[in-house]
Design a protein around this motif. Sequence first.
Motif, PDB file in Angstrom:
ATOM      1  N   UNK A 236       0.844  -1.191   0.000  1.00  0.00           N
ATOM      2  CA  UNK A 236       0.000   0.000   0.000  1.00  0.00           C
ATOM      3  C   UNK A 236       0.888   1.252   0.000  1.00  0.00           C
ATOM      4  N   UNK A 237       0.619   2.119  -0.967  1.00  0.00           N
ATOM      5  CA  UNK A 237       1.402   3.351  -1.123  1.00  0.00           C
ATOM      6  C   UNK A 237       0.481   4.553  -0.882  1.00  0.00           C
ATOM      7  N   UNK A 238       0.925   5.472  -0.042  1.00  0.00           N
ATOM      8  CA  UNK A 238       0.192   6.728   0.154  1.00  0.00           C
ATOM      9  C   UNK A 238       0.686   7.715  -0.896  1.00  0.00           C
ATOM     10  N   UNK A 239       0.158   7.514  -2.109  1.00  0.00           N
ATOM     11  CA  UNK A 239       0.635   8.321  -3.228  1.00  0.00           C
ATOM     12  C   UNK A 239       0.306   9.786  -3.086  1.00  0.00           C
ATOM     13  N   UNK A 240      -0.778  10.090  -2.395  1.00  0.00           N
ATOM     14  CA  UNK A 240      -1.165  11.491  -2.239  1.00  0.00           C
ATOM     15  C   UNK A 240      -0.137  12.255  -1.432  1.00  0.00           C
ATOM     16  N   UNK A 241       0.334  11.660  -0.322  1.00  0.00           N
ATOM     17  CA  UNK A 241       1.318  12.327   0.526  1.00  0.00           C
ATOM     18  C   UNK A 241       2.693  12.319  -0.123  1.00  0.00           C
ATOM     19  N   UNK A 242       3.063  11.157  -0.728  1.00  0.00           N
ATOM     20  CA  UNK A 242       4.423  11.016  -1.249  1.00  0.00           C
ATOM     21  C   UNK A 242       4.612  11.785  -2.557  1.00  0.00           C
ATOM     22  N   UNK A 243       3.689  11.629  -3.492  1.00  0.00           N
ATOM     23  CA  UNK A 243       3.924  12.137  -4.837  1.00  0.00           C
ATOM     24  C   UNK A 243       3.300  13.504  -5.082  1.00  0.00           C
ATOM     25  N   UNK A 244       2.248  13.816  -4.344  1.00  0.00           N
ATOM     26  CA  UNK A 244       1.605  15.102  -4.561  1.00  0.00           C
ATOM     27  C   UNK A 244       2.084  16.147  -3.553  1.00  0.00           C
ATOM     28  N   UNK A 245       2.438  15.693  -2.361  1.00  0.00           N
ATOM     29  CA  UNK A 245       2.897  16.629  -1.337  1.00  0.00           C
ATOM     30  C   UNK A 245       4.387  16.467  -1.032  1.00  0.00           C
ATOM     31  N   UNK A 246       5.067  15.543  -1.741  1.00  0.00           N
ATOM     32  CA  UNK A 246       6.513  15.315  -1.600  1.00  0.00           C
ATOM     33  C   UNK A 246       6.898  15.021  -0.150  1.00  0.00           C
ATOM     34  N   UNK A 247       6.053  14.279   0.548  1.00  0.00           N
ATOM     35  CA  UNK A 247       6.334  13.902   1.932  1.00  0.00           C
ATOM     36  C   UNK A 247       7.120  12.599   1.909  1.00  0.00           C
ATOM     37  N   UNK A 248       8.471  12.696   2.075  1.00  0.00           N
ATOM     38  CA  UNK A 248       9.340  11.522   1.971  1.00  0.00           C
ATOM     39  C   UNK A 248       9.185  10.566   3.137  1.00  0.00           C
ATOM     40  N   UNK A 249       8.389  10.952   4.117  1.00  0.00           N
ATOM     41  CA  UNK A 249       8.132  10.032   5.219  1.00  0.00           C
ATOM     42  C   UNK A 249       7.409   8.770   4.722  1.00  0.00           C
ATOM     43  N   UNK A 250       6.679   8.883   3.588  1.00  0.00           N
ATOM     44  CA  UNK A 250       5.936   7.757   3.027  1.00  0.00           C
ATOM     45  C   UNK A 250       6.696   7.085   1.875  1.00  0.00           C
ATOM     46  N   UNK A 251       7.967   7.406   1.731  1.00  0.00           N
ATOM     47  CA  UNK A 251       8.767   6.806   0.662  1.00  0.00           C
ATOM     48  C   UNK A 251       9.044   5.335   0.977  1.00  0.00           C
ATOM     49  N   UNK A 252       9.302   4.519  -0.068  1.00  0.00           N
ATOM     50  CA  UNK A 252       9.521   3.076   0.080  1.00  0.00           C
ATOM     51  C   UNK A 252      10.822   2.709  -0.627  1.00  0.00           C
ATOM     52  N   UNK A 253      11.680   1.956   0.063  1.00  0.00           N
ATOM     53  CA  UNK A 253      12.928   1.485  -0.538  1.00  0.00           C
ATOM     54  C   UNK A 253      12.627   0.425  -1.595  1.00  0.00           C
ATOM     55  N   UNK A 254      13.367   0.444  -2.709  1.00  0.00           N
ATOM     56  CA  UNK A 254      13.140  -0.477  -3.818  1.00  0.00           C
ATOM     57  C   UNK A 254      13.950  -1.757  -3.654  1.00  0.00           C
ATOM     58  N   UNK A 255      13.442  -2.858  -4.272  1.00  0.00           N
ATOM     59  CA  UNK A 255      14.150  -4.132  -4.339  1.00  0.00           C
ATOM     60  C   UNK A 255      14.086  -4.651  -5.776  1.00  0.00           C
TER      61      UNK A 255
END
Length: 765
Positions: free
Chosen positions: A631-650
């Motif tokens: 589950x991704x909080x795209x609104x906070x991460x991508x629209x508000x640039x809140x990196x607290x909701x960022x996810x490390x890639x694998x």
Amino acid sequence: MNGIKVLLILLQVLLLTATAVAQNYPTDQNVDYSDLIHRYPGLTNSAGSDKYKSSYNAQDSTARLEQASPASAQMLEKQAVNSSRRDSIGLFGYDLFARGGTTLEIPQSLALPDDYRLGPGDNLIIKLWGRIEQEYDLTVDRQGAIFIPKVGEIPVWGLDIESARNRINAQLSKSFSDFRLSVTLGKLKSIQVFVFGEVKYPGSYSVNSLATLFSTLYLAGGPTERGSLRQIRLLRNGEQSVTVDLYQFLLFGKNVGAVSLQSGDVIFVEVVGKRASITGAVKRPAIYEILGNETINDLLTLAGGPLPNAYLEKVRVDRITSEDAYSVIDLNLRDETSTEKEFTIEDGDRVFVEKITDSREGVVYLEGKFRHPGVYEYHEGLTVGGLLQQGFELDQSAYRGRIDILRRQAGNDTLLIAVDPDKVISGEDDVSLQPNDRLIAYSQEQVAAPRQVSIYGMVSRPGEYPYYSGMKVSDLIFRAGDLSASAYPLRVELARTRDDGTKEVLYASLDEPQGNLSLQNNDKLFVRQIPGWEERDMVTIEGEVTFPGKYVITDDMNSLYSLIQRAGGLTADAFATGTVFTRASLVDDMKRRGVDKLINRSAELVRDDSGRVLVDSSMLARDNVMSNRIIVNGKELLMRNNLEYDIALQDGDHIYIPSKPAGVQVLGAVPAISTITYRNDRRVGYYLQSAGGFLPNADKSHIQLIKADGTINSGSGVMREKVDLGDAIFVPTRIKKDRDWLKIFSTTASVAASLATTIFVIDRL
């Protein structure tokens, strides 16, 4: 009355069946069968001419089959009806007509026989030259004459070509003089012949006058497997003209079927008479038709004679007895003067010619790693050394420490004699051989223990490999497909077991010449990975980004937010809230942690109508695609640039950015499954009402609000939940428990009956 009704129904069924069977039998509408029956009374059956016309194939065949001997009828039923069930042999001669049929035509370019007679329909080409130049193309009319202008009619019916030329010349000489004449035959007349009996396509055939009995029979498909190849009759003018035996053609090449035909001729194929089979060591095993006076020697001749390996001292004949069983008769046909060669074959006999055994006398056998293994003649005084000196020495790959001799003794015991081949060759030791001795030479691989070395770690094909003398570390790495990119060549590890059983570990650098160590049997080589080595992991991003595709994870691009920035950012149509992030490794992680077993143990138990406790299988069903989603909080991460909701890639991650949705979807038990236009600050109840409310089977207590980011809200308060763009509302169907009312009623009735019986017994007591 009921019995009469049943009888009437059975009569109607029989009538319909008889009608259908009669319709399935073909009839030739162009043939006047009544005329043929009057002309050839031998063609009719006991049922009379009327039945013959409508059911010839079935009734006539059955009538002739009943006239055959009981043994012949039994053999026809077992062998001729279905040839695939015979013991790998077939009926002899019938494949000659395998390609026959009514679509073939007899060519007119065949040479004319000397006795060819002209008749109505023949075409004559008459050429005159000299004082008169003239050519006539004339056809013999129905009266058997030709008409030449200024000359008149000239009868030619029944004349051969030469006689016709002389008659025409005589008539022309009355009107012309000083000319020469030639008469040739053009198109041939057609004649009407009939083919009946046991043939594939019986009926009337229009053929040219060069047709023979055999060619016409070929047009009719030839005899069926019930038909005779040796009793084919030609009927002409109501009398039998000739009987043809096709075995004379098939076995000896005699063209017995080249019998010229005349219009109105009838070719009749009888039902096959007696048959006998012959199998085993003969050149042409098959089932043969016999005329009744053949001997066992005649049957061998039909089969092409015995093979060279035939054992003629015991030829077995299986014969049908009057007790409906087979008796066995053994014949000795080896002696040329034996009276058993005159043994008469009867209908249904099965003859089997045995083969001689493969055993050999006066030989020795060389097996295994000799240069020339095989069977060789034994002679008195033969020894192992004598064989080896005659060129039968050991192969280069043979084990030279031992040769075994296997010698069969009395009582079926086998004696084993071990021989040293080097001592035999040098003359130090030798062994005399006996007939039927078996000499066995072994390969080195059969005797010696397997020699191998192993390599593990960072090579293309790690595993075990054969060990060869002089083999080094570089040789083993080469055979293993060379080092991989992550291999650390400065320090390889070689594990070795000494002769005394102790173990030692050697280290070497592959970049130095002294690092190319010599290997020993059972060595194990380990190639380690470069410390801190990391493979370049890949992720995929699709949907509404400027540059979708695959990307390599780097130190400065290892999170979802940085990946989207590297892909050029979101497009104007991107719907960040609905971002779908899947990771394939999540399901495997759940299995390793035992989550599946935990779900199985926690599944709900239900009780069926019979009282059995079962596991609710619906609780065990799980969608792997949904289980892989993060589950991704795209609104906070991508629209508000809140990196607290960022996810490390694998490695293997997949990201999909959808486009803006059209509205809110309403699914499930509603009258109109549709997408409703989004209205700000509207709640679940509004969209359900817009979709028409609920169906009667809707489960209102379990309504689900599926958010665009993948989260799900449900429960009693879901109707008051606020709906956002891209959400979906799902109304499940109410689950009803099915009851087996028939079973319940049956059980209740059984209990009631038992109770009534008990009350009755007690009352009687």
